[in-house]
Scaffold this motif. Structure first.
Motif, short mmCIF file in Angstrom:
data_model
loop_
_atom_site.label_atom_id
_atom_site.label_comp_id
_atom_site.label_asym_id
_atom_site.label_seq_id
_atom_site.Cartn_x
_atom_site.Cartn_y
_atom_site.Cartn_z
N UNK A 7 0.83 -1.20 0.00
CA UNK A 7 0.00 0.00 0.00
C UNK A 7 0.86 1.25 0.00
N UNK A 8 0.24 2.35 -0.39
CA UNK A 8 0.91 3.65 -0.42
C UNK A 8 -0.03 4.70 0.14
N UNK A 9 0.54 5.62 0.91
CA UNK A 9 -0.23 6.76 1.42
C UNK A 9 0.66 7.99 1.37
N UNK A 10 0.06 9.17 1.28
CA UNK A 10 0.84 10.39 1.10
C UNK A 10 1.25 11.05 2.40
N UNK A 11 0.81 10.52 3.54
CA UNK A 11 1.25 11.04 4.83
C UNK A 11 1.69 9.88 5.72
N UNK A 12 2.53 10.20 6.70
CA UNK A 12 3.07 9.16 7.58
C UNK A 12 1.96 8.42 8.32
N UNK B 163 5.74 -4.72 9.23
CA UNK B 163 5.81 -6.18 9.29
C UNK B 163 4.58 -6.87 8.70
N UNK B 164 3.52 -6.12 8.43
CA UNK B 164 2.30 -6.69 7.84
C UNK B 164 2.38 -6.77 6.32
N UNK B 165 3.31 -6.02 5.75
CA UNK B 165 3.50 -5.94 4.31
C UNK B 165 4.18 -4.63 3.98
N UNK B 166 4.70 -4.55 2.78
CA UNK B 166 5.48 -3.38 2.40
C UNK B 166 4.55 -2.19 2.11
N UNK B 167 5.03 -0.99 2.45
CA UNK B 167 4.28 0.23 2.19
C UNK B 167 5.22 1.30 1.63
N UNK B 168 4.63 2.36 1.13
CA UNK B 168 5.39 3.48 0.57
C UNK B 168 4.81 4.78 1.10
N UNK B 169 5.69 5.66 1.54
CA UNK B 169 5.28 7.00 1.93
C UNK B 169 5.47 7.91 0.72
N UNK B 170 4.37 8.24 0.06
CA UNK B 170 4.43 9.00 -1.20
C UNK B 170 4.77 10.46 -0.93
N UNK B 171 5.76 10.95 -1.64
CA UNK B 171 6.17 12.34 -1.54
C UNK B 171 5.14 13.22 -2.22
N UNK B 172 5.00 14.43 -1.73
CA UNK B 172 4.08 15.38 -2.35
C UNK B 172 4.60 15.86 -3.71
N UNK B 173 5.91 15.73 -3.93
CA UNK B 173 6.48 16.22 -5.18
C UNK B 173 6.63 15.12 -6.23
N UNK B 174 7.00 13.90 -5.80
CA UNK B 174 7.17 12.81 -6.76
C UNK B 174 6.74 11.51 -6.11
N UNK B 175 5.49 11.13 -6.34
CA UNK B 175 4.92 9.98 -5.64
C UNK B 175 5.50 8.65 -6.09
#
Length: 199
Positions: free
Chosen positions: A113-118, A159-171
């Protein structure tokens, strides 16, 4: 006979698609593994609207039959209010016939999953995808802390699965730690799929 790893995702701005690419790369490290990458179309709230049979760009759309035929599944979504996006929910809702026939029982699965905020709901989004897959009888594949990047990361990774913290400038720019964790997730999924298929 090779094992089939299905990586299926919905990506609004490209970050989840970028993760899928690195998960595929990790799965391909395991010998005798075929990796199939598919995307999901936008969900329509108008019952009369139909989607194009072939996407304008990117990977082909996933069909339920491909889900039935896989030996291992990685499913990805952006985080929408701490849950999976509507296209992913719609896809899983259509898998009831596979639940009735038990076709996914004892096959390994993971989510990304990916989200744009921590605090944008990374872990809750993974959990939202985990629940229907556990109802299918799938075996959940998390990320153990032997992956040192899980400790050092200042971006995505759980530990539940990989995630990404999407940057506001380059997601779509994954950090080195996020790339490493995506590849570790894909490799572990393929390893467990190989083991479980032999039993």
């Amino acid at each position: 006979m090779p094992i089939k790893i299905l990586i299926v995702f919905y990506s609004r701005h490209g970050s989840v698609a970028a993760m899928a690419k690195h998960i595929a790369r990790g799965a391909q490290r395991i010998a005798n593994t075929d990796v199939i990458v598919r995307q999901l179309p936008d969900a329509s709230f108008n019952s009369e609207q139909t989607r194009d049979a072939i996407p304008e760009e990117g990977y082909p759309f996933c069909e339920i039959e491909e889900l039935a035929e896989c030996d291992g599944l990685a499913i990805g979504s952006p985080s929408y209010f701490g849950s999976m996006a509507a296209p992913v929910k719609l896809f899983l809702d259509q898998s009831s016939p596979l639940w009735m026939s038990g076709q996914l029982i004892d096959k390994p699965a993971c989510a990304f999953a990916s989200a744009s905020t921590m605090h944008g709901g990374h872990e809750m989004t993974l959990h939202s995808m985990m629940i229907p897959l556990m109802h299918h009888g799938m075996v959940w594949v998390g990320l153990p802390y032997k992956n040192r990047a899980l400790i050092s990361t200042t971006a995505g990774g759980t530990p539940y699965g990989v995630t990404h913290l999407a940057s506001q400038t380059s997601e779509t720019d994954l950090t080195d730690d996020e790339k490493s964790l995506c590849e570790a997730q894909g490799q572990r999924l393929a390893e467990l799929a190989t083991t479980l298929k032999k039993t």
